[in-house]
Structures are given as C-alpha cells and as structure tokens.
Design a protein around this motif. Structure first.
Motif, PDB file in Angstrom:
ATOM      1  N   MET C  72      -3.580  -6.448  67.533  1.00 40.25           N
ATOM      2  CA  MET C  72      -3.187  -5.491  66.500  1.00 40.25           C
ATOM      3  C   MET C  72      -1.668  -5.417  66.368  1.00 40.25           C
ATOM      4  SD  MET C  72      -5.907  -2.622  67.561  1.00 40.25           S
ATOM      5  CE  MET C  72      -5.613  -1.303  66.421  1.00 40.25           C
ATOM      6  N   ALA C  73      -0.986  -5.611  67.485  1.00 42.56           N
ATOM      7  CA  ALA C  73       0.475  -5.623  67.413  1.00 42.56           C
ATOM      8  C   ALA C  73       0.956  -6.841  66.651  1.00 42.56           C
ATOM      9  CB  ALA C  73       1.055  -5.605  68.831  1.00 42.56           C
ATOM     10  N   LYS C  74       0.267  -7.981  66.870  1.00 39.29           N
ATOM     11  CA  LYS C  74       0.671  -9.223  66.225  1.00 39.29           C
ATOM     12  C   LYS C  74       0.454  -9.164  64.713  1.00 39.29           C
ATOM     13  CE  LYS C  74      -0.516 -12.359  69.312  1.00 39.29           C
ATOM     14  NZ  LYS C  74      -1.493 -13.355  69.788  1.00 39.29           N
ATOM     15  N   ASP C  75      -0.745  -8.695  64.293  1.00 39.21           N
ATOM     16  CA  ASP C  75      -1.007  -8.711  62.848  1.00 39.21           C
ATOM     17  C   ASP C  75      -0.330  -7.539  62.118  1.00 39.21           C
ATOM     18  OD1 ASP C  75      -2.569  -6.461  63.156  1.00 39.21           O
ATOM     19  OD2 ASP C  75      -4.471  -7.526  63.098  1.00 39.21           O
ATOM     20  N   GLY C  76       0.401  -6.714  62.868  1.00 42.31           N
ATOM     21  CA  GLY C  76       1.196  -5.676  62.216  1.00 42.31           C
ATOM     22  C   GLY C  76       0.434  -4.407  61.879  1.00 42.31           C
ATOM     23  N   SER C  77      -0.885  -4.404  62.101  1.00 43.38           N
ATOM     24  CA  SER C  77      -1.655  -3.215  61.708  1.00 43.38           C
ATOM     25  C   SER C  77      -1.274  -2.001  62.563  1.00 43.38           C
ATOM     26  CB  SER C  77      -3.154  -3.494  61.812  1.00 43.38           C
ATOM     27  OG  SER C  77      -3.486  -3.883  63.126  1.00 43.38           O
ATOM     28  N   LEU C  78      -0.945  -2.275  63.836  1.00 44.26           N
ATOM     29  CA  LEU C  78      -0.594  -1.171  64.731  1.00 44.26           C
ATOM     30  C   LEU C  78       0.718  -0.525  64.300  1.00 44.26           C
ATOM     31  CD1 LEU C  78      -2.028  -0.024  67.137  1.00 44.26           C
ATOM     32  CD2 LEU C  78      -0.627  -1.439  68.620  1.00 44.26           C
ATOM     33  N   LEU C  79       1.717  -1.383  64.038  1.00 44.79           N
ATOM     34  CA  LEU C  79       3.030  -0.865  63.668  1.00 44.79           C
ATOM     35  C   LEU C  79       2.957  -0.059  62.376  1.00 44.79           C
ATOM     36  CD1 LEU C  79       5.981  -0.868  64.543  1.00 44.79           C
ATOM     37  CD2 LEU C  79       6.343  -2.743  62.937  1.00 44.79           C
ATOM     38  N   SER C  80       2.240  -0.610  61.380  1.00 44.89           N
ATOM     39  CA  SER C  80       2.195   0.120  60.107  1.00 44.89           C
ATOM     40  C   SER C  80       1.448   1.436  60.277  1.00 44.89           C
ATOM     41  CB  SER C  80       1.562  -0.747  59.018  1.00 44.89           C
ATOM     42  OG  SER C  80       0.245  -1.076  59.368  1.00 44.89           O
ATOM     43  N   ALA C  81       0.399   1.440  61.125  1.00 46.45           N
ATOM     44  CA  ALA C  81      -0.336   2.685  61.362  1.00 46.45           C
ATOM     45  C   ALA C  81       0.558   3.719  62.046  1.00 46.45           C
ATOM     46  CB  ALA C  81      -1.569   2.412  62.210  1.00 46.45           C
ATOM     47  N   LEU C 221      -7.186  13.092  62.333  1.00 41.27           N
ATOM     48  CA  LEU C 221      -8.598  13.022  62.699  1.00 41.27           C
ATOM     49  C   LEU C 221      -9.419  14.012  61.879  1.00 41.27           C
ATOM     50  CD1 LEU C 221      -8.339  12.748  66.600  1.00 41.27           C
ATOM     51  CD2 LEU C 221      -8.935  10.931  65.005  1.00 41.27           C
ATOM     52  N   LEU C 222      -8.827  15.143  61.515  1.00 39.32           N
ATOM     53  CA  LEU C 222      -9.599  16.206  60.861  1.00 39.32           C
ATOM     54  C   LEU C 222      -9.469  16.198  59.348  1.00 39.32           C
ATOM     55  CD1 LEU C 222      -9.031  19.389  63.066  1.00 39.32           C
ATOM     56  CD2 LEU C 222     -11.175  18.167  62.696  1.00 39.32           C
ATOM     57  N   ILE C 223      -8.276  15.927  58.830  1.00 37.90           N
ATOM     58  CA  ILE C 223      -8.061  16.091  57.393  1.00 37.90           C
ATOM     59  C   ILE C 223      -8.495  14.829  56.654  1.00 37.90           C
ATOM     60  CG2 ILE C 223      -6.386  16.648  55.604  1.00 37.90           C
ATOM     61  CD1 ILE C 223      -4.803  18.186  57.734  1.00 37.90           C
ATOM     62  N   THR C 224      -7.644  13.792  56.687  1.00 36.35           N
ATOM     63  CA  THR C 224      -8.099  12.496  56.181  1.00 36.35           C
ATOM     64  C   THR C 224      -7.602  11.448  57.139  1.00 36.35           C
ATOM     65  OG1 THR C 224      -6.155  12.603  54.773  1.00 36.35           O
ATOM     66  CG2 THR C 224      -8.306  12.711  53.673  1.00 36.35           C
ATOM     67  N   PRO C 225      -8.422  10.464  57.427  1.00 36.63           N
ATOM     68  CA  PRO C 225      -7.976   9.429  58.356  1.00 36.63           C
ATOM     69  C   PRO C 225      -6.889   8.569  57.734  1.00 36.63           C
ATOM     70  CG  PRO C 225     -10.341   9.231  57.859  1.00 36.63           C
ATOM     71  CD  PRO C 225      -9.756  10.192  56.896  1.00 36.63           C
ATOM     72  N   THR C 226      -5.696   8.648  58.324  1.00 42.07           N
ATOM     73  CA  THR C 226      -4.609   7.752  57.946  1.00 42.07           C
ATOM     74  C   THR C 226      -3.952   7.301  59.231  1.00 42.07           C
ATOM     75  OG1 THR C 226      -3.176   9.669  57.762  1.00 42.07           O
ATOM     76  CG2 THR C 226      -4.038   8.780  55.695  1.00 42.07           C
ATOM     77  N   GLY C 227      -3.116   6.290  59.147  1.00 39.60           N
ATOM     78  CA  GLY C 227      -2.332   5.851  60.304  1.00 39.60           C
ATOM     79  C   GLY C 227      -3.202   5.592  61.521  1.00 39.60           C
ATOM     80  N   ILE C 228      -2.722   6.086  62.665  1.00 42.76           N
ATOM     81  CA  ILE C 228      -3.441   5.884  63.924  1.00 42.76           C
ATOM     82  C   ILE C 228      -4.823   6.554  63.874  1.00 42.76           C
ATOM     83  CG2 ILE C 228      -3.442   6.604  66.340  1.00 42.76           C
ATOM     84  CD1 ILE C 228      -1.870   4.109  65.882  1.00 42.76           C
ATOM     85  N   GLY C 229      -4.889   7.709  63.244  1.00 39.64           N
ATOM     86  CA  GLY C 229      -6.171   8.411  63.122  1.00 39.64           C
ATOM     87  C   GLY C 229      -7.202   7.535  62.412  1.00 39.64           C
ATOM     88  N   ASP C 230      -6.748   6.810  61.424  1.00 41.29           N
ATOM     89  CA  ASP C 230      -7.635   5.901  60.691  1.00 41.29           C
ATOM     90  C   ASP C 230      -8.113   4.768  61.602  1.00 41.29           C
ATOM     91  OD1 ASP C 230      -8.984   4.722  58.537  1.00 41.29           O
ATOM     92  OD2 ASP C 230      -7.269   3.418  58.128  1.00 41.29           O
ATOM     93  N   LEU C 231      -7.169   4.179  62.354  1.00 38.00           N
ATOM     94  CA  LEU C 231      -7.547   3.102  63.283  1.00 38.00           C
ATOM     95  C   LEU C 231      -8.576   3.601  64.292  1.00 38.00           C
ATOM     96  CD1 LEU C 231      -4.271   1.135  64.172  1.00 38.00           C
ATOM     97  CD2 LEU C 231      -6.153   0.453  62.674  1.00 38.00           C
ATOM     98  N   ILE C 232      -8.366   4.849  64.780  1.00 36.10           N
ATOM     99  CA  ILE C 232      -9.291   5.388  65.772  1.00 36.10           C
ATOM    100  C   ILE C 232     -10.679   5.587  65.151  1.00 36.10           C
ATOM    101  CG2 ILE C 232      -9.818   7.362  67.272  1.00 36.10           C
ATOM    102  CD1 ILE C 232      -6.785   7.769  67.606  1.00 36.10           C
TER     103      ILE C 232
END
Lengths: 264, 252, 277
Positions: C72-81, C221-232
């Motif tokens: 996830m670090a390599k494909d950039g998804s972690l950083l953008s999240a 986690l509660l409102i809308t999943p975005t960023g890290i909350g979305d990944l989780i």
C-alpha cells in the motif's frame, strides 16, 4: 544613568519612609498588623525583625505598594504611597526571576517595563551584573545559577532601576550559609557605594545585627513595634572582627531576650 | 489538578448557558436544538423505559467489568515498573505510545476479532482505561521517599510486608489518581465502542433516535450520559481528596 | 550507564576488573535501547505467532501485515489516505489551538470569563464528547465540516483547560515583581503570564492533538468513510484483513510520530530555559 535623576538631598539620617499607624486585617479576619508607626532614615539600612509569621513581609509589601493597608498611611519622600513607584525597588525572597529569560534580560526587566530602549537598558544591566560579580553570566538562564547567584541577579535588577529605596524581603533565606556571609559583605559595600536606603526583612537575629544601622523589632501577630535598636557597630571593620566584637554579641543577646517571650 | 475541585459558585454559570439554550431552542433557530425544558421532559419520559434501562444496565456492566480488568492489570504492572528498572524500560515506551495513540482506530480490530457484542465493549473500555492507570501507579511507586523504604528495611520488614505495608499505601494517592483518570477515559471508551458497534446499548439507542430524527430523545440521552460522566468524575475526585490529606506534604 | 573506574573499584571494594566487565555487559543488556528493541521483537514475534496459529481468520500475522503495508505504501494508496485524514485533523487542531488558547487565557486573566466559561469546559472534559458526533452530522451534513468539528469538540476542552490552569499557575511572586517594577496589566500578561504559562499550554496542545486523532478517525469511521477510515472499513468489508491492519498500523504510527514530534519541539524550546512541560 538612564532615567532623569530625582533630587536627592545628600543629608543622610532624615526619614525617607514614614509609616503612620498602619493596620492590616486580611479578608477572613486575620489581623496581621496593628497600628504600626516607624521611620526609615535615608541612606541607612533598617531591618524589620520578628518571629516568623508576624507580618514583617506584609508590612514590607504595604510599603512597596503591592498590597493596600486597612488603615493608616505610608509616606515615601513625603508623598503618600498609593501603589508601586519608581522610588522603590523590591528584592524577593524566592528571587522572582523569569526562568525563560537570560540573566541580562532579567536584570534589564525593570527598565524594559519602563520602555527604555534595548541598547540602553542592556548597557545599564551589564554594568550592574558586573557590579554584583556575575560578569560573564549575562547569557545564562536562572536554572544554571546557584541560589546565591540568583539572588545577586535579583539585587542587580533592583539596582538597575536606580530607586532610592531597596525593599528586601528575606533575600538570603534561600541562600546557603557560606554564600550568605560573602553575599552580605558584598551587599553592604555595594549599597553604601550607591548611597541607597534599605529596608530589610529577616528572621535571623545575627543577620539583623550584623547588617543594620537600625533594627525594628516586631511583636507576634497582630504585630506592633516592640522595640527599636541601633547597634553600636563600626562598619568598615574586618567582618570577622565585627562578629566577635562585644557590642555585636551584646546586641544579639539583648534582642534574643526581647524575642524569647514571643516563643512558646 | 484542581479542575474537578470547583464548587457551586463557579458551576452556577451553567444556569446561564441552560437559559441561553432554552431561548435558542424556543426560537427554533437551530433545527438540532430543541428547548432545554422539553429535553428534560423527554428525559423524565425515556429514562424509566425498559429499552433505556436495558441499555444502561448493559453499558454499566461493560463499564464496570472493563474498569475492574484495567485496574487488575494496570496497578500490578505499574507497581512492577516502578520497582524494576528492566520491566520499566521494557514496557514504558509502549505504555506511552498507547497512552496517546488514537485508540478509536483499534476498535475495528476488536470488532472483527470478538464480534459485535459485550466482549468488544468491555475490551474497548480496558483499552482506554488501562494505560493511565499503569503510568500513575508507576509514578506513585517511584515517588516513594527512599527514607521510607530504608525505614522499613531497618526495622526488618520482609519484601512482602514492605509491599503490603509501605509501597501500596505510600503510592495510594497516585494510584487513585490513575484510577480516576482511567475511569474518565473509560466513559469515553464505552461510548466510542457503542457508537462504532451501534447495535448494543446506548449505541443502538443513538442509532434509532438518529435515523428517526428524534432530537429531543437524542439530547435527553446525551444529557443523561454527560450527567453520569460528570458525576463519576466528581465523585472519584471527592474520594481522592479524602485520601490526599495524608499525602499533602508530598510534591507531585 | 554508570562508569566505575577500576582503581576506585579495586581499592575500595576489591571488585576485580573481570567483575566490572560483566557489569558493563549487564548494563548494556538492560540499556533502554536494547530493551526497547527486545520488546519490539517480542511483541512482533507474538503477533506473528498468533497470526500463524491462527487465533482468528481475521488476525493476520505481523509479516503478512507488513507486506500489505509495503504494497500500500508502494502504490501510494496509504499516503493519499493519510493525507486525506490529516486534512480535518490539521484544520480542526488549528482552530482548536487558536480558539482554545484564546479562551483559556481569557479565563486565566479574568474572573468573570472564568466563571462563565470554565464550567461548560469542565463538564466537556469529563464527558464522552463522541456522543455529539451524530448531532454534528444532522447540523453540518456528512462533509469535511462535520469532521473538522468532530476534531474540535474532542481536542478543544483539554487545550482550553490547560491554557487556563497554566495562566492561573503563574507564580504570585513573578506577578508581584512585575507590579513592583511598574509593569502595566498588558505588560504583565504579555511579558510574564504568557511566557510563564507556555510550557503547560504546549503540553495541552499535545494532549489536544492526541484527542484530535481519536476524533479524526472516529469521524471517518462514523460519518463517511474517507482516508484511513475508508481503507479500514473497505478492507474489512471485503475481508482483506492484512490491508485493514496495515491501515490501522499506519495511522497509529503517524499519530505517535506526530505527537513525538510535538514533544521534541517542546523539549527544544524549553530545555534551554531549564523548564519541563
């Protein structure tokens, strides 16, 4: 000097501080001072001596204008005290140094509050730092100094504003014994060189007798003036000789007899 | 800390805020803010209902069990860390990390591992409460004056006696402070856990009120929870002050 | 480590150099860094062991999680999240810092402000503020505003109360000193009370940042999943557990670094003055 010199009649011995019938009752009903009147002669060192908790510091702070009296008035150079003034400088028991500021800024702080320009106040401060024997420590912070050195900073700060009167609240009580003696001698020399009037609070009989031209003995709370003593000691003698002089020892003994009855 | 030491005169200003709330609520300016008086009416109405009492019982149970586990683990571990340099160096970095880590991120892990029930809520409570209890118990033991320990030794106390008669008592003020802070964190933990699980306890009630736009109910629940939380914090603070008298000479 | 010179040791206590050598080794063995590495090793091994057991199909081992982390670090998804999660966090913390310190200082210097504002914040400090999140959604929708406000309600109380107590704890003799040297009220506040309070105010910011992180994740986690909350939540829903754990690992690591960084700044500022927060 930075500030315009105030007229300073050279005549020592005339009263510069007049305390007239001061009483202080704290909120809650504690009666600290009861009808105190005394005079502090110009150019001399006067000590307020008394048992601990007797209100010496309260009286000093009333004279400083830091706390109001319940009744009575204080005159400094004939003018009634309504608050702190440029004619009085305070030296604190716990030094009251700003831990975040260098020695230089601490010493210059009184001038900084008065709006004196930086270069000017730094120059004055450096001179007084050197005078109290701390040259080379200008950029240190208080936590790097010993207790005795910190109080030297407090003394330099009080000298830097060039007030006529220094009000000293047990300045040596947080300083260890060996340092204290050296400091006392240095201070006496410095104060007489500047011609300052000093009102000094202490609970140490020896300190009072060694330093003072006049000792005002206060009784236990609510305090009154119990006795005024003027030790017959020739200044300028070797300090060790003074401490062994019969007049010194007699005075200590007299005061001890006077104070003993306040102890249970 | 004197935060919780304030008494009535200061707290009286809450009346001003409540009055302001009432006025705003009456004007209907804010859709989500019904007048205070109708919230209180609703509170009186919903608190005795079986649904509410069941949620309260479930929450209370999870809260108590979680706290007991946190204390049961936290105090011994803290005392051990205070006594042993090796244990201290082994554990302290982790305790510090978890003390300030965003624990809400770990709740989903607990959820997938332990399901959407009581266990998850209890573990969330433990997770929120235990670290500060460890840290304060450690600080308490480390703060014991060496002369007190030497006194015990010189009078021939066995290690067990020294622990039971000296360490525990001398460290008691800090241990209690840790438990109080742990309990306050646990209140937040139990609610966060239930909000995330959202099918048990108050989380379920929040969900129902939220989806039906029952603002008065919602506020009644929030107010009840805040009152409970404040009562817990104040009550424990009071107990702690009663113990403090013999520790007052000690520097924090 | 304590250094004992051999001569002193042998003369006074008869300890031979060999013994000293052993002590050095023992010292090295219980050196904080050694032990920190050891605990990390123990913890991660236990994690790996539990993952292999497996305790649960939903519990991937350490290595598996780290591989997912690296992917996830390599494909950039972690950083953008992480960057998306940081938006409401940084905005919320900035607002909380400015408003919180302002309110706290106002309470510290004025009895009336204290009387009016302190009680609600004392209640908030003890209360589970997370319960208000659904309400924010009602009022402000499911966008960034609600998330920023979630961070604010979590972080603000501790910042306000720390600033307030910090100002109140200015040593009385420093204030008297300022008055006796004829400082005006403004000078005493700016030159004495604020600098004196700054370590505790800064500590409040650090605590506020920790609470803000909890809020930011909760919001996602509660409102809308975005960023890290979305990944989780996304990886949880498709049972891609290593990725879910890697996302959680990354946000905890980020918060630890963030708060550690604040601590370092704090230490750098106040060490010279010999003050600890």
């Amino acid at each position: 000097m930075t500030t315009a010199r105030r007229e300073r009649p050279a005549e020592t011995g005339t009263p510069i501080i007049e305390v007239r019938a001061i009483s202080k009752i704290y909120a809650g009903g504690v009666e600290a001072l009861n009808d105190i009147s005394l005079e502090v002669p110009r150019g001399k060192l006067t000590t307020l001596l008394g048992p601990s908790g007797c209100g010496k510091t309260t009286l000093l702070k009333i004279i400083a204008g830091l706390i109001p009296a319940t009744s009575g008035e204080v005159l400094v150079s004939g003018r009634p005290v309504t608050g702190p003034g440029p004619d009085r400088a305070f030296v604190f028991q716990d030094f009251a140094l700003m831990p975040w500021a260098s020695v230089l800024r601490n010493v210059a702080f009184g001038l900084e509050l008065r709006g004196v320009s930086r270069s000017e106040r730094d120059e004055v401060a450096r001179r007084h730092i050197a005078e109290v024997g701390l040259a080379g420590f200008e950029d240190r912070h208080p936590h790097e100094l010993s207790g005795g050195m910190r109080q030297r900073v407090g003394l330099a700060r009080a000298l830097a504003v060039d007030a006529d009167v220094l009000l000293m609240d047990e300045p040596f009580s947080s300083v260890d014994e060996q340092t204290r003696r050296k400091f006392q001698e240095d201070m006496l020399g410095l104060l007489s060189a500047h011609g300052k009037t000093v009102l000094f609070v202490t609970h140490s009989i020896e300190e009072a007798v060694y330093l003072s031209d006049r000792i005002v003995l206060l009784s236990r709370r609510p305090s009154r003036v119990a006795q005024v003593i003027e030790p017959e000691i020739r200044r300028g003698d070797d300090p060790e000789a003074i401490r062994r002089h019969p007049a010194y020892l007699d005075t200590v003994e007299t005061i001890w007899q006077g104070l003993k009855r306040y102890l249970d | 800390m004197k935060i919780y030491g304030f008494r009535v005169p200061l707290m009286a200003s809450l009346i001003v805020w409540i009055a302001l709330w009432e006025v705003i609520g009456r004007t209907g300016a804010a859709l989500v803010l019904p007048p205070f008086s109708s919230v209180v009416e609703r509170m009186v109405e919903i608190v005795p209902t079986p649904t509410f009492l069941k949620a309260l019982a479930m929450t209370g149970e999870a809260y108590l069990i979680g706290n007991l586990i946190a204390i049961g683990i936290g105090v011994p571990v803290g005392v051990l860390m205070g006594r042993s340099v090796v244990a201290d160096r082994l554990l302290l970095p982790w305790v510090n990390i978890f003390l300030s880590a965003p624990l809400s991120a770990l709740v989903p892990v607990i959820m997938v591992l332990f399901g959407l029930g009581m266990t998850t809520i209890v573990l969330t409570v433990v997770l929120f409460a235990v670290w500060i209890i460890v840290l304060d118990a450690r600080a308490g033991v480390r703060g014991i004056s060496p002369s007190l320990v030497e006194m015990a030794r010189s009078y021939g106390a066995t290690p067990l006696q020294a622990f039971a008669k000296i360490y525990l008592w001398a460290a008691l003020p800090e241990i209690l402070a840790g438990i109080r802070l742990g309990c306050i964190r646990a209140v937040k933990g139990v609610i966060i856990g239930q909000l995330l699980v959202s099918i048990v306890g108050f989380g379920h009630l929040f969900e129902i009120y939220f989806s039906n736009f029952l603002m008065e109910h919602f506020w009644a629940l929030v107010l009840t929870l805040f009152a409970f939380a404040f009562a817990i914090a104040e009550g424990l603070g009071y107990l702690e002050r009663r113990v403090e008298y013999y520790a007052s000479s000690r520097q924090q | 480590m304590t250094e004992v010179t051999p001569s002193l040791g042998s003369r006074k206590t008869g300890i031979r150099p060999a013994r000293l050598q052993r002590n050095r080794l023992a010292d090295l063995a219980i050196h904080p860094l050694t032990l920190r590495l050891a605990t990390a090793l123990i913890l991660f091994s236990a994690w790996e062991y539990a993952g292999r057991l497996p305790v649960s199909p939903a519990f991937p081992g350490f290595v598996e999680t780290m591989i997912a982390f690296a992917d996830m670090a390599k494909d950039g998804s972690l950083l953008s999240a992480l960057l998306i999660t940081l938006q409401p966090l940084v905005a919320g913390l900035a607002i909380s810092a400015v408003v919180g310190i302002g309110l706290g200082v106002a309470m510290g210097i004025s009895r009336f402000t204290e009387w009016l504002i302190a009680p609600p914040f004392i209640v908030m400090q003890a209360a589970p503020m997370a319960a208000l999140i659904p309400l924010l959604v009602f009022a402000y929708g499911i966008g960034l505003a609600s998330k920023i406000l979630t961070v604010c309600i979590m972080a603000m109380p501790v910042i306000v109360l720390n600033s307030y107590l910090a100002i109140r704890q200015t040593p009385a003799s420093l204030i008297e000193m300022g008055r006796s040297f004829l400082g005006s009220r403004a000078q005493i506040i700016l030159k004495i009370m604020l600098p004196s309070a700054s370590p505790v105010i800064f500590a409040g910011l650090r605590l506020g940042a920790a609470a803000g992180f909890i809020g930011a994740i909760l919001a996602e986690l509660l409102i809308t999943p975005t960023g890290i909350g979305d990944l989780i939540t996304y990886n949880q829903s498709i049972a891609e557990y290593p990725k879910m754990y890697a996302a959680i690992f990354s946000v905890i690591a980020l918060s630890v670094l963030f708060i550690e960084g604040l601590g370092k700044i704090e230490a750098a500022i106040f060490r010279r003055e010999g003050r600890k927060a």
